[in-house]
Design a protein around this motif. Structure first.
Motif, PDB file in Angstrom:
ATOM      1  N   GLU A 145       0.725  -1.131  -0.095  1.00 31.43           N
ATOM      2  CA  GLU A 145      -0.144  -0.013   0.174  1.00 31.43           C
ATOM      3  C   GLU A 145       0.862   1.231  -0.093  1.00 31.43           C
ATOM      4  OE1 GLU A 145      -3.396   2.136   2.706  1.00 31.43           O
ATOM      5  OE2 GLU A 145      -2.701   0.045   3.150  1.00 31.43           O
ATOM      6  N   VAL A 146       1.992   1.203   0.767  1.00 30.34           N
ATOM      7  CA  VAL A 146       2.734   2.601   0.887  1.00 30.34           C
ATOM      8  C   VAL A 146       3.937   2.746  -0.096  1.00 30.34           C
ATOM      9  CG1 VAL A 146       4.563   3.570   2.247  1.00 30.34           C
ATOM     10  CG2 VAL A 146       2.818   2.457   3.568  1.00 30.34           C
ATOM     11  N   CYS A 147       4.167   1.611  -0.720  1.00 26.07           N
ATOM     12  CA  CYS A 147       5.012   1.700  -1.805  1.00 26.07           C
ATOM     13  C   CYS A 147       4.353   1.187  -3.268  1.00 26.07           C
ATOM     14  CB  CYS A 147       6.288   0.865  -1.431  1.00 26.07           C
ATOM     15  SG  CYS A 147       7.393   1.127   0.006  1.00 26.07           S
ATOM     16  N   LYS A 148       3.119   1.590  -3.488  1.00 28.15           N
ATOM     17  CA  LYS A 148       2.520   1.285  -4.743  1.00 28.15           C
ATOM     18  C   LYS A 148       3.156   1.718  -5.821  1.00 28.15           C
ATOM     19  CE  LYS A 148      -1.749   1.069  -4.426  1.00 28.15           C
ATOM     20  NZ  LYS A 148      -3.197   1.552  -4.411  1.00 28.15           N
ATOM     21  N   SER A 149       3.516   2.925  -5.950  1.00 31.75           N
ATOM     22  CA  SER A 149       4.091   3.341  -7.158  1.00 31.75           C
ATOM     23  C   SER A 149       5.650   2.942  -7.380  1.00 31.75           C
ATOM     24  CB  SER A 149       3.892   5.003  -7.143  1.00 31.75           C
ATOM     25  OG  SER A 149       4.643   5.469  -6.046  1.00 31.75           O
ATOM     26  N   CYS A 170      13.134  -7.089  -1.498  1.00 33.61           N
ATOM     27  CA  CYS A 170      13.609  -6.702  -2.866  1.00 33.61           C
ATOM     28  C   CYS A 170      13.535  -4.673  -2.549  1.00 33.61           C
ATOM     29  CB  CYS A 170      12.412  -6.947  -3.769  1.00 33.61           C
ATOM     30  SG  CYS A 170      12.850  -6.278  -5.510  1.00 33.61           S
ATOM     31  N   LEU A 171      12.616  -4.507  -1.849  1.00 35.16           N
ATOM     32  CA  LEU A 171      12.462  -2.934  -1.561  1.00 35.16           C
ATOM     33  C   LEU A 171      13.716  -2.495  -0.914  1.00 35.16           C
ATOM     34  CD1 LEU A 171       8.745  -2.581  -1.005  1.00 35.16           C
ATOM     35  CD2 LEU A 171       9.927  -1.798  -3.019  1.00 35.16           C
ATOM     36  N   GLU A 180       9.849   7.879  -3.689  1.00 29.01           N
ATOM     37  CA  GLU A 180       8.676   8.038  -2.865  1.00 29.01           C
ATOM     38  C   GLU A 180       8.885   8.349  -1.262  1.00 29.01           C
ATOM     39  OE1 GLU A 180       4.072   6.266  -2.312  1.00 29.01           O
ATOM     40  OE2 GLU A 180       5.567   5.249  -3.642  1.00 29.01           O
ATOM     41  N   TYR A 181       8.551   9.433  -0.770  1.00 24.11           N
ATOM     42  CA  TYR A 181       9.170   9.715   0.536  1.00 24.11           C
ATOM     43  C   TYR A 181       8.472   8.768   1.585  1.00 24.11           C
ATOM     44  CZ  TYR A 181       9.475  12.232   4.990  1.00 24.11           C
ATOM     45  OH  TYR A 181       9.832  12.643   6.218  1.00 24.11           O
ATOM     46  N   GLN A 182       7.196   8.254   1.497  1.00 22.44           N
ATOM     47  CA  GLN A 182       6.539   7.438   2.659  1.00 22.44           C
ATOM     48  C   GLN A 182       7.307   6.200   2.477  1.00 22.44           C
ATOM     49  OE1 GLN A 182       2.312   7.871   2.445  1.00 22.44           O
ATOM     50  NE2 GLN A 182       2.387   9.703   3.675  1.00 22.44           N
TER      51      GLN A 182
END
Length: 1104
Positions: A145-149, A170-171, A180-182
């Motif tokens: 949800e937080v890293c969708k883009s 992986c992230l 993406e900041y969040q």
């Protein structure tokens, strides 16, 4: 989740870390609903049950908090700040604005260094909270949800299978690309949680359990090590990995899976130093001291601390932790976040990770990365500026701390000795760091030479490779400081052993080296090629002639000459010379420690060196003969005379021996200082050992030497051989000279040079060394002064030396141009009087102009010396020898029979010829020469060697004032004639046969030898009272009459011819002839009378 099959070791560690709370808005972290436990029982099971933390032992069993009542489950909005066990620590240690954020509280509490700062119960609570965070599968959905883009942008992460923890792993791997900041905040927070305890890293415990126990890095059981300081376990494993790489005694071999896990942890913690818990705690104060304004992230704090590592204010514990981190970077460049990021594209572009023949572990080494990228730079390829900046930092890092290169640590010998393995490792380190491209990489050199660079090299851009060249050019000059000198030579020692480490040389010569010396790429090595062999190959081709072919390109040759000029300053900078001559250096040159002395010492002991060393020194000396500018110290010493007299040849790029020839010719100019003169003379002395060491002579006479003087090596012997050939051909009037014109021309130069210093004629010097020490000990070498001293003391020389000096004089009299002193003293007079005279007739020309009013007194004195020498032996007077070649054996054979070939006849032959001259029995040419000698010796008694030998004491007794006169105009002879009756020594009266000479009117100096009729006329005028003579003339004539009378008494005629000559030349000739005639008449009459008487007696007898 516990398997973490795909995620490379530590990635799995992150796999769990990603299960953090959803982040929405400013209060996202507070919405995390994961609590330390569902209820008391659940918490108990979760903390200490067998399945807790993916199989890892839970801390509940071993924590003091095990018996404490667990916190209550709360459905939402649960906060760590509300827990009673941590309230006191929270109030004391954390700012109040962070209490509403669980992760901020967690970060605040877990970053405390001292174990006593946080209560044990609070520690236990924090552990359970972190464990729940990293094991709850809900966090993957939070990440989605937080890293969708971000997931959509990173294709590798979008393709990961969901539900197994791979996505968050992986992230974490790609967190450097997350914009993406969040999402970035989420992944960063999870990373810090995971790295706070090795047991939270997915799979780490399973892979390193055995190694942890073996190395005693920490305890798996509760109570032996505080849960809060488990970063030390990873640090302990890292140190174990370093000890294994350095092959330290007793080092434990860590399992491969654990090695990979350790390196992966180090890699994942490379961007933020907070993630390396041991280093963070060790360097927290140092970070505040040195890097307070350096923001965390992207490895910036690491680099800042690295830069201050050796400062005194740096704590020892932090320095140790930093060194461990650097050693891990040396083993895998990806442990440096900034380097891996900056050079990622260049590594891929130049295929630095594609060598299938190389083990993956070596491929990842920092050294391999540096060598690969440096090779690209040296080949002229484009490497990004950011990457080059990172490379510069890490090259400097390797140079600053040798312990970062395990090969050096392994190869280091005992008691400071450097063995072959260590030297090879050091050479590799220099190639990796490549300080030749930028001297600033060597911080010790940079600091030591800063003042020299600011004064001597300020015109060169900072960091330019030419700075090192500039420093070398000022080595051993006034601008150089001692510390810089040592550091520079240390670096140049290794650069000299690998031609590629000089970037300018490599750039200009890589094509020539590949074509002529069969070299490989910049980062490829060949152990079969000795150190310095490639450069030796280059300089051999640099000095080849056009006929020899395969020459270097112009640019490359210039660089090779530059390097040769610099390396000649110290033998340690010539690998081949040092390798082959190490024994001889210790044997012959141990006390020669000054700059340039070692090579000079080896050259001086050329004959004593072992064959391999002699060959190397000989080749280098031969090279110097062609390009003397290689002798940088000599060139500096000779700068004044070069600028004044040799600047034209010095400016030529190709020397071919012209500069040294010019220096020799101007050796005694006023600009010549002592150091330059000594250096030039030394090189001349070295040249006589082998004709190859004189480049111009070698090139001019090589074919003549092979044809006429084979198997002769010493230059002086070759010169004698060729000179003898030229002289024989000349004397025999050969139709064609056997020695070529160009060789004869250069031969003349060599002969003139040899005449300047007796040491350049080894046979003469060795023969006369004892006499030099005895008779000429205060006479300086050079300017032929010692040779002149020996000539002046010829009567006191030992037989061997006397013979050698006589042979030298014989050569000089035949060719006066080889008489260095004569040519030097009379240089201006030769220009004035003898410009048109042939070189071999210079002395004859000077003698003819000796009494000119324009003659220089010093030159006149030198001419007189040579006349004295010539009159000691007819062989030293080529003109007399040629004019009297028939008369000498005819009249003086008895003297020749007693003579030896290498000693003077002390004027005996000339005295013999003088007597025959009085008898008028000599040939016209010989008579003319004797007349000249008589005239000259009548004016200067020193020109008569027999008079010198037999009348020295009488002259001292009877004519001291006349003999002491500086200008001799016949006063000594006149004195002897006046005092003829007072001479006591029979030797002076008879042996010298002075009376006969004096009795000859033609030998009388005061009548400028007049003929007999003129003298008879004067005598008749003396007896004629009608004629009035001048009183002085009358007195002189009366003295002559008295001397002739005395001469007749003490010098009776030896034969009828002598008697007839005396009668015919006597002033009383008529009287004597009348008496003789009367006597003959009386005898005739008596004969007639006696005949008649005897005839009458005979007739009477017949009649009977």
């Amino acid at each position: 989740m516990a398997d973490c099959i795909r995620v490379p070791l530590l990635l799995l560690l992150m796999c769990i870390l990603s299960y953090v709370h959803p982040i929405r808005g400013d209060n996202a972290y507070n919405n995390v609903i994961i609590k330390p436990g569902g209820n008391a029982e659940n918490l108990q099971n979760q903390a200490g049950g067998p399945g807790a933390a993916a199989g890892n032992p839970g801390p509940a069993d071993r924590s003091p908090v095990a018996g404490a009542s667990p916190p209550r489950r709360r459905s939402a909005g649960w906060k760590l700040a509300e827990e009673a066990v941590c309230r006191d620590d929270l109030t004391r240690l954390c700012p109040k604005h962070s209490w509403n954020n669980n992760l901020a509280v967690l970060e605040c509490l877990q970053d405390k260094k001292e174990e006593t700062e946080i209560a044990a119960d609070c520690n236990h609570l924090l552990w359970n909270y972190k464990l729940n965070l990293t094991t709850d599968p809900k966090f993957e959905s939070v990440a989605v949800e937080v890293c969708k883009s971000t997931i959509a942008e990173i294709k590798e992460c979008a393709a990961e299978e969901r539900g197994k923890g791979y996505l968050v792993s992986c992230l974490v791997d790609h967190r450097g690309n997350i914009s993406e900041y969040q999402c970035n905040q989420y992944i960063t927070k999870m990373t810090s949680i995971i790295f706070s305890d090795y047991r939270l890293i997915c799979g780490f415990m399973d892979k390193c359990r055995d190694d942890i126990n073996t190395l005693h890095c920490g305890s798996i059981s509760t109570g032996e090590k505080d849960i809060h300081s488990q970063g030390e376990v990873i640090a302990c494993l890292e140190k174990g990995l370093v000890r294994e790489a350095e092959e330290q005694p007793g080092a434990h071999a860590i399992h491969d899976d654990c090695k990979k896990a350790i390196m992966r942890v180090a890699e994942l913690s490379s961007d933020d130093f907070h993630l390396d818990r041991y280093l963070y705690f060790s360097c927290r104060d140092d970070r505040e001291r040195f890097c307070e304004n350096t923001p965390a992230g992207e490895g910036r704090v690491y680099k800042c601390l690295f830069n201050h590592k050796f400062e005194e204010a740096m704590s020892e514990r932090c320095r140790e932790a930093l060194t461990t981190r650097q050693k891990l970077i040396a083993q895998d460049y990806k442990v440096s976040y900034s380097l891996a990021k900056a050079c990622k594209a260049d590594l891929r572009k130049y295929r630095c990770s594609m060598d299938t023949n190389m083990p993956r572990a070596r491929e990842a080494r920092l050294s391999y990365l540096l060598l690969c990228l440096e090779s690209a730079v040296h080949r002229g390829r484009v490497v990004s500026g950011e990457c080059q900046g990172e490379m510069l930092d890490y090259r400097r890092m390797l140079m600053e701390d040798f312990s970062l290169s395990p090969e050096i640590v392994v190869g280091r010998g005992d008691m400071g000795a450097i063995d072959t393995l260590c030297q090879k490792a050091l050479q590799t380190l220099i190639q990796e760091a490549d300080p030749g491209a930028d001297y600033r990489i060597d911080r010790a050199l940079n600091e030591a030479c800063e003042s020299v660079i600011q004064t001597a090299c300020k015109h060169i851009r900072n960091g330019d490779p030419m700075i090192l060249s500039c420093l070398m050019e000022h080595l051993y000059t006034e601008k150089m400081v001692e510390d810089c000198e040592h550091r520079l030579l240390e670096l140049q020692y290794f650069i000299a052993r690998d031609w590629k480490l000089d970037p300018i040389l490599y750039k200009k010569c890589q094509g020539d080296a590949s074509r002529l010396c069969h070299t490989h790429g910049w980062n490829e090595t060949n152990d079969s090629i000795p150190p310095g062999a490639v450069f030796s190959c280059l300089y051999r081709h640099a000095y080849r002639s056009v006929e020899q072919g395969r020459r270097l390109s112009r640019d490359c040759k210039v660089e090779v000459q530059r390097i040769l000029h610099q390396r000649a300053l110290d033998v340690k900078l010539d690998p081949e010379l040092q390798r082959r001559c190490m024994t001889d250096l210790g044997k012959w040159c141990s006390e020669k420690t000054e700059a340039g002395q070692e090579l000079e010492c080896l050259q001086d002991h050329m004959e004593d060196l072992v064959t391999s060393c002699r060959d190397v020194v000989g080749n280098l000396t031969e090279l110097e003969s062609e390009d003397i500018q290689i002798e940088a110290l000599l060139m500096r010493a000779c700068e004044p005379v070069i600028q004044a007299h040799c600047h034209e040849v010095a400016d030529n790029q190709i020397d071919t021996g012209d500069l040294m020839e010019c220096l020799v010719q101007n050796k005694h100019q006023k600009e010549m200082n002592e150091k330059c003169a000594v250096g030039v003379t030394h090189f001349q002395l070295i040249q006589i050992k082998d004709f190859r060491f004189s480049y111009k002579f070698k090139m001019a006479c090589k074919e003549d030497v092979l044809k006429l003087c084979p198997n002769i090596k010493k230059k002086v012997d070759v010169v004698i051989c060729l000179s003898t050939t030229v002289r024989n051909d000349t004397l025999q009037d050969a139709k064609e000279q056997r020695v070529s014109v160009k060789c004869r021309k250069q031969l003349r130069v060599e002969e003139l040079e040899m005449s300047e210093d007796i040491r350049l004629d080894p046979d003469l010097y060795d023969s006369c060394k004892q006499d030099i020490n005895r008779l000429c000990q205060n006479v300086a070498f050079g300017n032929a002064q010692v040779t002149e001293c020996l000539k002046e003391n010829k009567r006191q020389l030992t037989q061997r030396c006397h013979q050698r000096v006589f042979k030298l004089q014989e050569v000089e009299m035949m060719d006066p141009e080889l008489d260095y002193q004569l040519m030097r003293v009379c240089k201006h007079m030769i220009r004035r009087f003898c410009t048109e005279a042939d070189g071999k007739n210079v002395l004859q020309c000077l003698k003819q102009n000796k009494n000119s009013e324009l003659m220089d007194p010093k030159c006149k004195q030198m001419i007189t010396k040579r006349q004295i020498t010539q009159n000691t032996d007819y062989r030293l007077n080529p003109v007399l020898r040629k004019s009297c070649k028939a008369d000498i054996p005819k009249f003086c054979q008895s003297i020749l029979n007693k003579a030896t070939g290498d000693s003077e006849l002390e004027g005996q032959v000339i005295s013999c010829l003088k007597l025959k001259y009085a008898d008028q029995r000599l040939s016209p040419d010989c008579e003319d020469q004797i007349r000249v000698i008589l005239q000259e010796s009548a004016l200067d008694y020193r020109l008569d060697p027999q008079l010198q030998i037999h009348c020295t004491q009488e002259i001292s007794r009877l004519c001291p004032e006349e003999a002491a006169a500086q200008e001799q105009t016949g006063q000594v002879e006149e004195c002897l004639k006046v005092n003829l009756l007072k001479i006591k020594q029979e030797g002076c009266k008879k042996v010298q046969k002075l009376p006969q000479v004096l009795s000859s009117s033609r030998a009388d100096p005061f009548v400028s030898p007049l003929v007999s009729s003129e003298m008879s006329c004067l005598m008749e005028a003396l007896q004629d009272k009608r004629v009035r003579l001048q009183p002085e003339c009358k007195k002189r004539l009366q003295d002559r009459i008295d001397m002739w009378s005395y001469a007749a008494k003490i010098a009776p005629a030896e034969g009828f011819s002598d008697l007839a000559m005396q009668v015919m030349t006597s002033p009383s000739k008529n009287y004597i002839l009348a008496v003789i005639g009367l006597g003959v008449a009386l005898l005739f009459l008596m004969g007639l009378l006696c005949g008649r008487i005897t005839k009458r007696v005979t007739q009477e007898l017949k009649d009977r």
